[in-house]
Design a protein around this motif. Structure first.
Motif, short mmCIF file in Angstrom:
data_model
loop_
_atom_site.label_atom_id
_atom_site.label_comp_id
_atom_site.label_asym_id
_atom_site.label_seq_id
_atom_site.Cartn_x
_atom_site.Cartn_y
_atom_site.Cartn_z
N ASN A 23 7.64 0.41 12.77
CA ASN A 23 6.72 -0.74 12.53
C ASN A 23 7.00 -1.81 11.53
O ASN A 23 6.32 -2.17 11.16
N GLY A 24 8.27 -1.34 10.85
CA GLY A 24 8.67 -2.54 10.00
C GLY A 24 9.34 -2.12 8.58
O GLY A 24 8.62 -2.54 7.60
N LEU A 68 -2.77 11.01 -3.61
CA LEU A 68 -3.01 10.12 -4.61
C LEU A 68 -2.49 8.66 -4.62
O LEU A 68 -2.95 7.74 -4.88
N CYS A 69 -1.40 8.59 -4.09
CA CYS A 69 -0.56 7.60 -4.30
C CYS A 69 -0.28 6.83 -2.92
O CYS A 69 0.41 5.81 -2.83
N SER A 70 -1.08 7.36 -1.76
CA SER A 70 -0.81 6.56 -0.59
C SER A 70 -1.55 5.43 -0.50
O SER A 70 -2.44 5.07 -1.36
N PRO A 87 -2.62 2.17 1.82
CA PRO A 87 -2.66 1.56 3.55
C PRO A 87 -1.74 0.62 4.07
O PRO A 87 -1.96 0.52 5.16
N ASP A 88 -1.03 -0.28 3.15
CA ASP A 88 -0.26 -1.20 3.44
C ASP A 88 1.21 -0.41 3.58
O ASP A 88 2.06 -1.27 3.67
N ARG A 89 1.56 0.76 3.40
CA ARG A 89 2.67 1.37 3.57
C ARG A 89 2.84 2.58 4.21
O ARG A 89 2.38 3.84 3.74
N GLY A 90 2.93 2.54 5.64
CA GLY A 90 2.87 3.73 6.47
C GLY A 90 3.93 3.66 7.38
O GLY A 90 4.68 2.65 7.55
N TYR A 148 10.54 -4.55 3.93
CA TYR A 148 9.71 -4.35 5.00
C TYR A 148 9.72 -5.39 5.69
O TYR A 148 10.21 -6.69 5.27
N GLN A 200 -2.78 -0.25 9.90
CA GLN A 200 -1.93 -1.16 9.00
C GLN A 200 -2.05 -2.61 9.31
O GLN A 200 -1.57 -3.04 10.34
N HIS A 251 -2.11 -10.07 3.22
CA HIS A 251 -2.84 -9.64 1.77
C HIS A 251 -3.08 -10.90 0.86
O HIS A 251 -3.98 -11.09 0.35
N ARG A 264 1.87 -7.86 3.19
CA ARG A 264 2.36 -6.74 2.14
C ARG A 264 2.65 -5.59 2.97
O ARG A 264 1.81 -5.18 3.92
N GLY A 265 3.79 -4.85 2.75
CA GLY A 265 4.34 -3.92 3.31
C GLY A 265 4.54 -3.57 4.65
O GLY A 265 4.63 -4.90 5.32
N THR A 266 4.27 -2.62 5.25
CA THR A 266 4.13 -2.50 6.69
C THR A 266 3.01 -2.99 7.53
O THR A 266 2.74 -2.88 8.71
N ALA A 267 2.21 -3.73 6.52
CA ALA A 267 0.88 -4.48 7.23
C ALA A 267 1.28 -5.62 7.98
O ALA A 267 0.45 -6.53 8.42
N SER A 268 2.63 -5.94 7.67
CA SER A 268 3.08 -7.46 8.33
C SER A 268 3.15 -7.21 9.80
O SER A 268 2.21 -7.74 10.59
N ARG A 303 -11.05 -1.73 4.55
CA ARG A 303 -9.65 -1.37 4.49
C ARG A 303 -9.61 -0.09 4.48
O ARG A 303 -10.44 0.92 4.32
N GLY A 304 -8.25 0.46 4.38
CA GLY A 304 -7.97 1.85 4.34
C GLY A 304 -8.35 2.27 2.85
O GLY A 304 -9.19 1.49 2.20
N SER A 305 -7.83 3.47 2.31
CA SER A 305 -8.19 4.12 1.17
C SER A 305 -7.53 3.01 0.12
O SER A 305 -6.98 1.99 0.30
N SER A 306 -8.05 3.31 -1.18
CA SER A 306 -7.88 2.35 -2.29
C SER A 306 -6.42 2.15 -2.57
O SER A 306 -5.54 2.97 -2.18
N LEU A 307 -6.06 1.18 -3.08
CA LEU A 307 -4.69 0.80 -3.47
C LEU A 307 -4.17 1.67 -4.63
O LEU A 307 -5.07 2.42 -5.48
N SER A 308 -2.92 2.11 -4.43
CA SER A 308 -2.45 2.82 -5.71
C SER A 308 -1.55 2.12 -6.51
O SER A 308 -1.17 0.91 -6.24
N CYS A 340 1.23 3.11 -7.04
CA CYS A 340 2.86 3.53 -6.71
C CYS A 340 3.46 2.35 -5.97
O CYS A 340 2.98 1.63 -4.99
#
Lengths: 223, 229
Positions: A48-49, A60-62, A64-67, A82, B30, B158, B169-173, B222-227, B229
């Motif tokens: 997926n990229g 707690l660190c998950s 949604p833009d990193r899966g 990515y 995503q 994003h 951003r990230g795998t949301a591309s 949106r999904g869960s809140s940003l972290s 990390c």
């Protein structure tokens, strides 16, 4: 159950060589990452990229833009990146992914793989599996040897729709390892602890031959 | 090219009509343009053909439009994560065409790049190859896959500026960049809106010329809140 899955994943991880770029399918293949041998450094690609996938973050660190391709949260190792789907599948088809590990519903002696659909029952879509089979240099099929009803998943001929024709290179189950050779098809090379060559014959419908150097007690759980 | 493309959600939705083909970016939620999908839910539009990698994730995404009976056909790669889409297909309420993931991305890219199609080894010897032209190049066989185009594209980024320059951003591309190019009218929802020049030109993933309308994303969708990390 988890012992069966980890037995398969642990043996599959022995196929890895240092420096490879690999793709892990959903389910048992994902567990391969937990068994990478010491001294072997591989880079994990997610279709997926992402490339350079690291350990799963804690809850707690998950983000949604990193899966990953299963929708589970991921982290990247330093140097990872990515990219979009056209780029990702260009990497796959273009031969830039060395090895892929995937589960299956059926696999046969010609290397045909049927992994995505049971007509009338399970219609989900092939996702990225067809691209991975066509593009990855080596295809490792990781599967339990038999279905829940006891029938062999290593079949005489695939009856479900194919994901890839003639693409399987190695089949690893909790009971045995078969490697496909250009001239002689699948060869039984390893038998896991607790099984004999005859046991494997009794539970395998796929055509294969037995290696002269077949290894017994080659892997699996310690007694 | 207008320099300020920022419009309301309602104004953006007025460009979508019943019977149109709509391409949607995102993958398993995503990068799914959930604000625009919710905007579409509130319109009378129906009989849509939708192009998207997945049907969404569980009960979010295109599946919400399917449940409202707005979708006639879904062209996708994987619908297994949205049981209600599978159910609609089995009930005969929804036509589904399944396409390998890499082929779908390249069909959309080709559609936006003025190509008629491309040659791929993916799907040889499978149902995907049935009734398709096989072409040999340098001793290797490929399938001819045709380009896909849509009337409208819905994407999520994003970062975006008022010109419609987008940065993902990230795998949301995932499918958003190819989705942004494959139609006549691309609507982008952006989480953070900038003035032109604030996104460094080198960092723009989708140049603004592809984008016709920019909508502020509703961060509720949106999904869960940003972290951190």
């Amino acid at each position: 159950m988890s012992d069966i899955k980890n037995t398969i994943a642990a043996r599959a991880a022995q196929e890895l060589t240092d420096g490879q770029v690999i793709n892990l399918g959903i389910g048992v293949p994902t567990l391969v990452a937990n068994h990478v041998p010491p001294g072997v450094d591989v880079v994990i690609h997610s279709e997926n990229g992402a490339v350079g996938v690291g350990p799963a973050p804690d809850a707690l660190c998950s983000d949604p833009d990193r899966g990953n391709a299963g929708g589970a949260p991921i982290t990247l190792i330093a140097g990872g990146s990515y990219f979009d789907s056209a780029t990702s599948f260009g990497m796959i088809r273009g031969g830039h992914v060395d090895m892929t590990f995937l589960g299956t519903l059926q696999v046969d002696g010609e290397g045909n793989i049927a992994s995505y659909e049971i007509p009338g029952k399970l219609v989900a879509g092939m996702g990225g599996a067809m691209d991975l089979l066509a593009g990855a240099k080596t295809v490792n099929v990781l599967t339990e040897h038999c279905s829940k009803d006891g029938s062999s998943k290593l079949v005489e001929k695939c009856t479900f729709p194919l994901t890839g024709a003639g693409e399987a290179d190695v089949i690893i189950t909790e009971r045995a390892l078969f490697r496909r050779h250009v001239d002689k098809g699948f060869v039984l090379e390893e038998v896991a602890r607790g099984y004999t060559v005859d046991d494997i014959k009794a539970c395998t419908d796929m055509d294969y031959t037995v290696s002269d150097a077949v290894k017994l007690n080659a892997y699996g759980l310690e007694e | 090219m207008p320099k300020n493309k920022v419009v309301s959600l309602e104004e953006a939705m007025s460009h979508i009509e019943s019977g149109m083909t709509v391409a949607v970016g995102g993958f398993l939620s995503q990068g799914d343009p959930l604000t625009l999908i919710h905007g579409l839910k509130d319109t009378d539009v129906k009989d849509l053909t939708m192009i998207s990698c997945t049907g969404g994730f569980r009960d979010r995404g295109i599946v919400e439009l399917v449940k409202l009976g707005k979708v006639r056909k879904l062209i996708a790669s994987h619908i297994g994560t949205t049981p209600d889409v599978v159910k609609a297909y089995h009930a005969g309420e929804l036509e589904v065409e399944l396409i390998p993931q890499g082929t779908l991305a390249e069909q959309m890219r080709s559609g936006g790049a003025g190509l008629g199609g491309f040659l791929t080894p993916t799907g040889l010897g499978t149902v995907v190859a049935e009734n398709k032209q096989h072409i040999e190049v340098n001793g290797r066989t490929y399938l001819l896959e045709k380009a896909l185009r849509a009337d409208v594209s819905l994407v999520r980024a994003h970062d975006g500026d008022t010109w419609g320059n987008l940065r993902y951003r990230g795998t949301a591309s995932n499918y958003n960049p190819v989705c942004a190019v494959c139609s006549d009218y691309t609507i982008a929802e952006v989480e953070y809106l900038y003035s032109p020049g604030e996104i460094a030109p080198e960092s723009v993933h989708t140049p603004g010329l592809y984008v016709k309308a920019v909508v502020r994303a509703d961060l509720h969708y949106r999904g869960s809140s940003l972290s951190a990390c």
